[in-house]
Structure formats: structure tokens, C-alpha cells
Enzyme design. Structure first.
Site, short mmCIF file in Angstrom:
data_model
loop_
_atom_site.label_atom_id
_atom_site.label_comp_id
_atom_site.label_asym_id
_atom_site.label_seq_id
_atom_site.Cartn_x
_atom_site.Cartn_y
_atom_site.Cartn_z
N ASP A 78 0.39 -1.18 0.00
CA ASP A 78 0.00 0.36 -0.17
C ASP A 78 0.76 1.31 -0.19
O ASP A 78 2.14 1.08 0.23
CB ASP A 78 -0.76 0.13 1.54
CG ASP A 78 -1.45 0.83 1.21
OD1 ASP A 78 -2.13 1.77 0.52
OD2 ASP A 78 -1.92 1.63 2.28
N ASP A 80 0.23 4.63 1.04
CA ASP A 80 0.03 5.75 1.78
C ASP A 80 0.10 5.33 3.99
O ASP A 80 -1.14 4.42 3.31
CB ASP A 80 -1.56 6.64 1.67
CG ASP A 80 -2.05 8.01 0.58
OD1 ASP A 80 -1.13 8.79 0.61
OD2 ASP A 80 -2.44 7.16 0.10
#
Length: 281
Positions: A78, A80
């Protein structure tokens, strides 16, 4: 099993105490922040180990000693609050002085209280009217890698492991991150821009929880690898489906719901802690 202990400050007394709880027969130094307790046992003392490590602010993981880093062919991350130490959309919102409103929606999503699609639609709508140049300003001034990210990627490259960022954020940032870090693949949502300003909408279907899993499967098929050869790393509820597609899932400084479903959790050290879990060649 090997019991991997990691922390920003690991004391010898803590290592000895955990070795006793786990019936380990040896302590090996991996790095200054990571240690391997050899031939540790899964027993009823596992709860005590978890409680001890939480109090001492140490990460712990029982790992098969035969598992080598080179067994893996892909690390999917991922973006963020995982690969990056910030939430990019929150930083963009800060430019419009609406960060608190956007950050609250972000937290609701991370806690699994609302769907990611609803969340992104609501947050993106709040960005309507922002000039596209401000996105570059956010990238230049606000983007920070999570601790240990570069070392993790260097080790992945050394062992021939492909790397990928799969984000519910925006391609404006993933494209730049991919180029900067020389990642092999990236996937994210596309912001709609008209007359050099954000319209507050996303182009096409939103890449959310299910979409991230689909993207990971597609890359696995492209590379001709199995899920067992993949490590997936995330921190929020929208990462769960993607993490289920991997042989090993890592909850990185994650919400409780993510840690409950992950193979391993890293709460204290950086992303390079992933590398320390597995034996080198």
C-alpha cells in the site's frame, strides 16, 4: 520455529526473558534492531510473549527457519501510511485548509466503518477547484518515505524480488514514487482534471479494497508466480483483500482489524523489519 524480535531499542535483558518464555536455545543478532531466537516453541506462553513485547515496545514473529527471503518473488505495498509516512490526500487537503474534515473520513475508512469507495468519493469531492500545480507542491514538500523503506527495497532488489505499490490514492503520486524508487509496478486511481483544476471526481472505476486484490492477482499471473511467493504489506481495512491474496501478509503500523488478519504485525520498527523476518541466502 525462530522467534524474531525487533525494536528501536532492544535490551539484552528483554531478549533473555523472551528466550526463556519461548524455550529458545540461542540468540542471534540480525541487525542492531533485530534478533533471532532459535528453536523457539509455540506454547501457552505465547500470550505472555505478546504481553511482554507490547510492554517493551518490541515486535515479535514466529517464523519457519526454512523460509528464505529469496523464496519470494513479489512484494506488494500500500502507499499511504505504508510505503509513505503520510496520507497523500490529507496533505493535499491541507493545501485547501480542510485537512481535519478529510482526515476524519480517512480514519473512518481505516477503521472499516465506511467503504473505501464512499470514502474516496467524499474526500475527492472536497478537493474540487484545487489547481493541479498544488499536487506537485505536495509531492515536493510533504512526501516522506516510511523508515526503512529504501533498505527494504534494496534488499528486495538484491534477491531478485519484484516490487509494486497498489494504492487507493492517486496515480499522480504513485507514478512519481514508482519512478523515484524504481518499483516494477504501480496502480492507483486517476484524478479528473479540467482547465488545470481538480473537478472533485475520479476517472473511471474506483480502485478500492476488491480492486487492489484484483490488481495483485493480475500481476501474479503476469509474473507466473503463486500467492505463496508474494508478500503484501498494508495498514488499513481496504488492504485486507489484497493481503489475503499473498502467502505472507504484513500489517505495518496498522489498525487492529488489519493486525487480526495478518500473518505478522510490525508496530515499532520500519519497513526493513520485513527483511529481518526471513533468512538470507
Amino acid at each position: 520455529m525462530n522467534l524474531i524480535i525487533q525494536g528501536l531499542d532492544v535490551n539484552n535483558s528483554d531478549l533473555r526473558a523472551i528466550a526463556k518464555l519461548s524455550f529458545a536455545d540461542g540468540i542471534e543478532k540480525i541487525t542492531g534492531q533485530a534478533f533471532r531466537l532459535t528453536h523457539a516453541m509455540h506454547t501457552e506462553n505465547n500470550i505472555e510473549i505478546a504481553e511482554y513485547c507490547a510492554q517493551a515496545q518490541l515486535d515479535f514473529a514466529f517464523v519457519d527457519p526454512a523460509r528464505k527471503l529469496s523464496d519470494f518473488k513479489l512484494i506488494a505495498m500500500d502507499m499511504d501510511s505504508t510505503l509513505l509516512a503520510v496520507e497523500t490526500i490529507d496533505e493535499v487537503a491541507d493545501m485547501l485548509h480542510i485537512k481535519p474534515q478529510v482526515a476524519e473520513i480517512t480514519l473512518q475508512t481505516m477503521r472499516g466503518e465506511i467503504s473505501f469507495e464512499e470514502s474516496l468519493t467524499r474526500r475527492t469531492a472536497l478537493l474540487e477547484g484545487l489547481h493541479q500545480d498544488m499536487l506537485q507542491s505536495v509531492y515536493d514538500e510533504r512526501i516522506k518515505l516510511s523508515p526503512g523503506a529504501e533498505r527494504m527495497l534494496q534488499q528486495a532488489n538484491k534477491h531478485g524480488i519484484k516490487t509494486m505499490v497498489i494504492s487507493g490514492g492517486f496515480t499522480f503520486f504513485t507514478d512519481r514514487i514508482q519512478e523515484k524508487l524504481r518499483l516494477d509496478f504501480s496502480s492507483a486511481n486517476v484524478l479528473e482534471i479540467e482547465n488545470e483544476k481538480l473537478t472533485g471526481k475520479v476517472v473511471g472505476k474506483i480502485l478500492g479494497r476488491q480492486g487492489k486484490a484484483e490488481k495483485l492477482r493480475a500481476i501474479q499471473q503476469q509474473l507466473g508466480i503463486q500467492s505463496a511467493q508474494t508478500i503484501a504489506v498494508g495498514d488499513g481495512a481496504n488492504d485486507l483483500d489484497m493481503m489475503l491474496e499473498a502467502g505472507v501478509s504484513i500489517a505495518y503500523h496498522a489498525k487492529p482489524i488489519v493486525k487480526q488478519h495478518a500473518t505478522y504485525a510490525i508496530d515499532y520498527v520500519g519497513l526493513d523489519g520485513i527483511i529481518s523476518l526471513f533468512a538470507g541466502d
